[in-house]
Design an enzyme around this catalytic site. Structure first.
Site, PDB file in Angstrom:
ATOM      1  N   CYS A 219     -21.268  -1.052  -0.170  1.00  0.00           N
ATOM      2  CA  CYS A 219     -21.960  -2.337  -0.152  1.00  0.00           C
ATOM      3  C   CYS A 219     -23.018  -2.412   0.947  1.00  0.00           C
ATOM      4  O   CYS A 219     -24.122  -1.914   0.786  1.00  0.00           O
ATOM      5  CB  CYS A 219     -20.960  -3.483  -0.062  1.00  0.00           C
TER       6      CYS A 219
ATOM      7  N   HIS B 124     -18.608  -2.642  -4.998  1.00  0.00           N
ATOM      8  CA  HIS B 124     -17.326  -2.621  -4.283  1.00  0.00           C
ATOM      9  C   HIS B 124     -16.300  -1.862  -5.121  1.00  0.00           C
ATOM     10  O   HIS B 124     -15.692  -2.449  -6.017  1.00  0.00           O
ATOM     11  CB  HIS B 124     -16.820  -4.047  -4.050  1.00  0.00           C
TER      12      HIS B 124
ATOM     13  N   GLU C 113     -13.347  -1.019  -4.315  1.00  0.00           N
ATOM     14  CA  GLU C 113     -12.004  -1.579  -4.085  1.00  0.00           C
ATOM     15  C   GLU C 113     -11.750  -2.826  -4.914  1.00  0.00           C
ATOM     16  O   GLU C 113     -10.595  -3.245  -5.047  1.00  0.00           O
ATOM     17  CB  GLU C 113     -11.801  -1.869  -2.598  1.00  0.00           C
TER      18      GLU C 113
END
EC number: 4.3.2.10
Length: 212
Positions: A82, A192, A194
């Protein structure tokens, strides 16, 4: 046991990144750390972040991590997430213009003046939500991830690489922008992983096994 260091400079969703890596790489020790020696001793390094580039660069300097990030990015498997890839470039338009780490050539540009060519309307900023990433080339971190898989984005600025060969992933948002860049031991993504379900977890698992 290999070690993955997540750089803690006071910004970003560090725990969610750590939890995702612990899930996909149970054989590794995952450290969230701002200690220079921990970062430079680690087998792999993750540079996450959320927020503004001005705050990012200020916090790196405050914690004496600016040169540590540069050194890690030159010497070991290194994943930027990011704000991470934005900081790796030379310059960002955000906050009136900010000099960045200049590890990779390029700049970071605001979405806000651009229009959707189909509707003529100005693009909504931030670019937020799920969007496809079109893989360019056969990078090891794309292994097992289907072409044009969707990942989760939240950003108002985008990467503009000075070297087209660095771009290993593109995303359409009124135009194609670089959503993943890579060189040698560095892989950096605007999205992202995750927060990106199975595709994101697979990318993190690939990083945990990556030996460039």
């Amino acid at each position: 046991m290999s070690t993955i260091a997540i750089i803690d400079y006071g910004m970003g969703n560090l725990r969610s990144v750590a939890k995702a890596l612990e899930q996909v790489a149970p054989q590794a020790q995952v450290l969230v750390t701002q200690q220079r020696d921990d970062i430079l001793r680690a087998d792999r390094v993750v540079f996450p972040g959320q927020g503004s580039i001005r705050d990012c660069m200020r916090e790196l300097a405050h914690w004496n991590l600016t040169e540590v990030v540069r050194e890690a990015a030159l010497n070991k498997p290194f994943l930027g997430l990011c704000l991470g890839p934005q900081a790796l470039l030379a310059f960002s338009e955000e906050n009136g213009g900010v000099e960045c780490l200049n590890v990779l050539p390029g700049r970071v540009v605001w979405f806000g003046e651009l229009c959707d060519p189909q509707t003529g309307e100005r693009l909504k900023v931030p670019h937020m939500g799920w969007n496809q990433v079109h893989q360019i080339g056969n990078h090891p971190l794309w292994q097992g991830i289907s072409q044009d898989s969707r990942f989760y984005f939240v950003h108002s600025y985008y990467l503009q690489s000075a070297e087209p060969s660095l771009v290993v992933g593109e995303t359409w948002y009124g135009f194609n922008f670089a959503s993943a860049i890579a060189r040698d031991n560095i892989f950096a993504v605007q999205f992202h992983p995750e927060k990106s379900a199975q595709a994101g977890l697979r990318l993190l698992a690939n990083f945990a096994d990556w030996n460039p």
